[in-house]
Design an enzyme around this catalytic site. Sequence first.
Site, PDB file in Angstrom:
ATOM      1  N   GLU A 287       0.848  -1.193   0.000  1.00 46.76           N
ATOM      2  CA  GLU A 287       0.000   0.000   0.000  1.00 46.76           C
ATOM      3  C   GLU A 287       0.878   1.236   0.000  1.00 46.76           C
ATOM      4  OE1 GLU A 287      -2.373  -0.044   3.521  1.00 46.76           O
ATOM      5  OE2 GLU A 287      -0.701   0.272   4.873  1.00 46.76           O
ATOM      6  N   ASN A 289       1.053   5.106   1.822  1.00 39.62           N
ATOM      7  CA  ASN A 289       0.536   6.063   2.798  1.00 39.62           C
ATOM      8  C   ASN A 289       0.880   7.465   2.317  1.00 39.62           C
ATOM      9  OD1 ASN A 289      -0.540   4.192   4.663  1.00 39.62           O
ATOM     10  ND2 ASN A 289       1.518   3.738   5.363  1.00 39.62           N
ATOM     11  N   ARG A 291       1.107  10.487   3.408  1.00 35.98           N
ATOM     12  CA  ARG A 291       1.279  11.400   4.545  1.00 35.98           C
ATOM     13  C   ARG A 291       2.640  11.147   5.173  1.00 35.98           C
ATOM     14  NH1 ARG A 291       1.056   7.439   8.227  1.00 35.98           N
ATOM     15  NH2 ARG A 291      -0.512   5.803   8.047  1.00 35.98           N
TER      16      ARG A 291
END
Length: 438
Positions: A287, A289, A291
């Site tokens: 995945e 992220n 941020r």
Amino acid sequence: MKKVLIANRGEIAVRIIRACRELNLKTVAVYSTADAKALHVRLADQAICIGPAPAVKSYLNQAAIITAAKLTHADAIHPGYGFLSENAEFAKKCKQANLTFIGPSAEVIDLMGEKATARQTMMQAGVPVTPGSNQEFTDARIGLAAAKKCGFPVMLKASAGGGGKGMRVIKTAAEFLHEFSLAQNEAQNAFSDGHMYVEKYLTHPRHIEVQILADNYGQVMAVGERDCTIQQHHQKVIEEAPAICLEPQIRQKILGVAVKAAAQIHYTGAGTIEFLLADAQHFYFMEMNTRIQVEHPITELTSGVDLVKWQLKIANKEHLPQEMNSKTANFAMECRINAFSAGKISGLHLPGGLGIRVDTALYQGYIVPPDYDSMIAKIIAYGQSRQEVIKRLQLALDETAIIGIQTNLNFLLQVLAESDFQQENTDINWLDHLSSGI
């Protein structure tokens, strides 16, 4: 950009305020009634209450946060991690309100936020992904067909998920329908989204993630990688950088793949692309992220790059340099300090000395509220070798005193002392097996 509102709390809010100060940016803290005396409120240039203790009425209240930005004449919002940091709708509302969202565009957040869509996007970019369903689904029978196609055991995941919510390891077709129902209900309750997908379950993987920075002019760089294998119930506990389990050739390949993937989606800001390392030669996208990460300090220490300052600089339309290399240490390791109870900090001693960094919002007399995430501090050690850093971290944890609440300090010391941990004979399931015997 002259004034930044920090739409967060705790240690990450304090970390952002400090970075803003270095760049001569004014800061606005937002807080719930439970956080009226929190450290980030005291450190910011301005502070404004946005609601009662429940996060949904304060730190997740988009209208209240944007109104606070307008009232205080902020021109940018830094979301930190958690809360609204990966909320595409919030990023879109910031743009509509002429506020700079310090992060990627709403379109990119949306693209990477749905795990099944992210997998599809990475496949199109030529990034290796774990075998699994090509599309998300809500029907258990469709899921079972996809699971049979990639072969049991499988990992069932919530498409909108994170933090282990809506996640199940399913070993046989016979148990799929029952486990699907439980996982989907959990996902629905946590994310208001029951879409699921399946991946082939890797039996002994390590969790490797790549930190990237990308500016608004097409420049993308991989700042380094981290090994986040030590997890409990799918939550990271101890992280280290660099990932010394990687052979040099695989390291270059995984860093290159991460840069290519970020460029493909026109990413901007700081982001992390996470992979599962199946063995010495094979890794798969898990995945992204969109941020700053909890574990960003260990990359800062091993690269010399201030990631939070660069988030702010990129949002302010600055160019990334062609290269950045001024590392502080060869190796760094972080322990997450979690509170097992709420209450007043009646006594506090935090470690220091050569090779120790502490990121926290704790102070003596502070009352830890029961309403938010349990992480209250990060203790980081850094030095010339993994062995040296483990020893420094053990001494730092042993020196730490947090009186008035229960924490996981003793547990962390036990983990660091384990021979399997010291010899890196671990995988992402290792700590769960160990915990059952501690």
